[in-house]
Design a protein around this motif. Structure first.
Motif, PDB file in Angstrom:
ATOM      1  N   VAL A   1       0.833  -1.209   0.000  1.00  0.00           N
ATOM      2  CA  VAL A   1       0.000   0.000   0.000  1.00  0.00           C
ATOM      3  C   VAL A   1       0.864   1.254   0.000  1.00  0.00           C
ATOM      4  O   VAL A   1       0.594   2.227  -0.717  1.00  0.00           O
ATOM      5  CB  VAL A   1      -0.942   0.000   1.219  1.00  0.00           C
ATOM      6  N   GLU A   2       1.933   1.238   0.798  1.00  0.00           N
ATOM      7  CA  GLU A   2       2.822   2.402   0.879  1.00  0.00           C
ATOM      8  C   GLU A   2       3.472   2.703  -0.471  1.00  0.00           C
ATOM      9  O   GLU A   2       3.485   3.855  -0.919  1.00  0.00           O
ATOM     10  CB  GLU A   2       3.908   2.154   1.924  1.00  0.00           C
ATOM     11  N   ILE A   3       3.996   1.678  -1.112  1.00  0.00           N
ATOM     12  CA  ILE A   3       4.680   1.857  -2.393  1.00  0.00           C
ATOM     13  C   ILE A   3       3.689   2.301  -3.474  1.00  0.00           C
ATOM     14  O   ILE A   3       3.987   3.183  -4.280  1.00  0.00           O
ATOM     15  CB  ILE A   3       5.397   0.563  -2.806  1.00  0.00           C
ATOM     16  N   THR A   4       2.500   1.694  -3.466  1.00  0.00           N
ATOM     17  CA  THR A   4       1.480   2.064  -4.452  1.00  0.00           C
ATOM     18  C   THR A   4       1.041   3.504  -4.265  1.00  0.00           C
ATOM     19  O   THR A   4       0.898   4.260  -5.236  1.00  0.00           O
ATOM     20  CB  THR A   4       0.265   1.127  -4.339  1.00  0.00           C
ATOM     21  N   ALA A   5       0.819   3.905  -3.018  1.00  0.00           N
ATOM     22  CA  ALA A   5       0.395   5.276  -2.734  1.00  0.00           C
ATOM     23  C   ALA A   5       1.455   6.278  -3.182  1.00  0.00           C
ATOM     24  O   ALA A   5       1.134   7.329  -3.760  1.00  0.00           O
ATOM     25  CB  ALA A   5       0.116   5.441  -1.242  1.00  0.00           C
ATOM     26  N   ARG A   6       2.720   5.949  -2.941  1.00  0.00           N
ATOM     27  CA  ARG A   6       3.798   6.856  -3.361  1.00  0.00           C
ATOM     28  C   ARG A   6       3.873   6.936  -4.885  1.00  0.00           C
ATOM     29  O   ARG A   6       4.079   8.018  -5.445  1.00  0.00           O
ATOM     30  CB  ARG A   6       5.137   6.390  -2.786  1.00  0.00           C
ATOM     31  N   SER A   7       3.715   5.816  -5.547  1.00  0.00           N
ATOM     32  CA  SER A   7       3.730   5.800  -7.011  1.00  0.00           C
ATOM     33  C   SER A   7       2.630   6.683  -7.572  1.00  0.00           C
ATOM     34  O   SER A   7       2.851   7.476  -8.498  1.00  0.00           O
ATOM     35  CB  SER A   7       3.558   4.367  -7.526  1.00  0.00           C
ATOM     36  N   LEU A   8       1.429   6.539  -7.008  1.00  0.00           N
ATOM     37  CA  LEU A   8       0.299   7.341  -7.490  1.00  0.00           C
ATOM     38  C   LEU A   8       0.511   8.825  -7.196  1.00  0.00           C
ATOM     39  O   LEU A   8       0.184   9.679  -8.025  1.00  0.00           O
ATOM     40  CB  LEU A   8      -0.997   6.856  -6.835  1.00  0.00           C
ATOM     41  N   ARG A   9       1.070   9.124  -6.026  1.00  0.00           N
ATOM     42  CA  ARG A   9       1.300  10.520  -5.668  1.00  0.00           C
ATOM     43  C   ARG A   9       2.288  11.181  -6.627  1.00  0.00           C
ATOM     44  O   ARG A   9       2.053  12.292  -7.110  1.00  0.00           O
ATOM     45  CB  ARG A   9       1.810  10.610  -4.230  1.00  0.00           C
TER      46      ARG A   9
END
Length: 234
Positions: A23-31
């Motif tokens: 979730v952390e990596i995905t959220a950063r990618s989207l941001r």
């Protein structure tokens, strides 16, 4: 074969249970990607529409250069941004290297020509249709620009989605300027590369599933919008 199925099962479990790291990596990618797409859209869409509206001496050359920049190698972009932001570079004092901001800058450079080129193609067709009407109404250059952006917003949104699709899967430039630092600049593509090299195939596959899901969702949305645009206007 058993190890393969076990890895797939573990990857699926990480996705459905919303693993914290995932979730952390995905959220950063989207941001990072959404920030880059937003900035690139603000630059690329008006420029593409303006290019369709105006005639000037170097217009054809400008269009040719714009189209050529669509194929700009991401690693070259990453190298240029790295040099500019390094301590010995002109912007080294800003200390932006190996930060999400540097990653956004690299992605903006990569996807802006793509968005601008698609916006230009869509606006050129719309301008050919509306040319006589807008001229007869005495519309100013600004009014023409706003009209084409508004009436062609579905096609222009497709251009934005195309930019997102390219940015979310970028790894070369992101690795160079971001450094793949855990909890800071690690995104989906760089994390997949790292976990694969470490032999952590379960997490790598889980990250891959998320990346594929995002790419498919964006492409389906772009296809739906382009199909609707051909059928009718908003």
């Amino acid at each position: 074969m058993g190890d393969l199925w076990q890895g797939l099962a573990q990857a699926f479990w990480l996705v459905v249970t919303f693993d914290a790291t995932l979730v952390e990596i995905t959220a950063r990618s989207l941001r990072v990607t959404l920030s880059a797409v937003f900035i690139a859209t603000l630059i690329g869409v008006p420029f593409g529409v303006w290019l369709a509206l105006n005639r000037f001496r170097l217009r054809r050359l400008t269009i040719a250069v714009l189209n050529a920049l669509m194929g700009l190698p991401p690693v070259v972009v990453g190298l240029i941004v790295y040099i500019l932001l390094s301590r010995s570079g002109p912007f080294g004092v800003l200390n932006l290297l190996f930060t999400p901001t540097a990653m956004v800058i690299a992605q903006v450079i990569i996807i802006t020509p793509l968005i601008a080129s698609i916006a230009h193609q869509a606006s050129r067709e719309l301008w050919a249709e509306y040319h006589d009407l807008l001229i007869s109404l005495g519309a100013t250059r600004r009014q023409r620009l706003v009209t084409l952006i508004w009436d062609g917003r579905r096609s222009l949104l497709t251009a934005t989605l195309a930019g997102f699709g390219r940015a979310i899967g970028e790894v070369g430039a992101i690795m160079i300027v971001g450094g793949n630092i855990d909890h800071l600049t690690r995104v989906l593509t760089t994390a997949i590369s790292l976990e694969t090299s470490k032999g952590n195939f379960a997490i790598a596959l889980a990250l891959g599933f998320v990346l594929i899901g995002l790419s498919i969702a964006v492409n389906l949305l772009a296809h739906m919008l382009s199909g609707t645009e051909r059928g009718r206007r908003w």
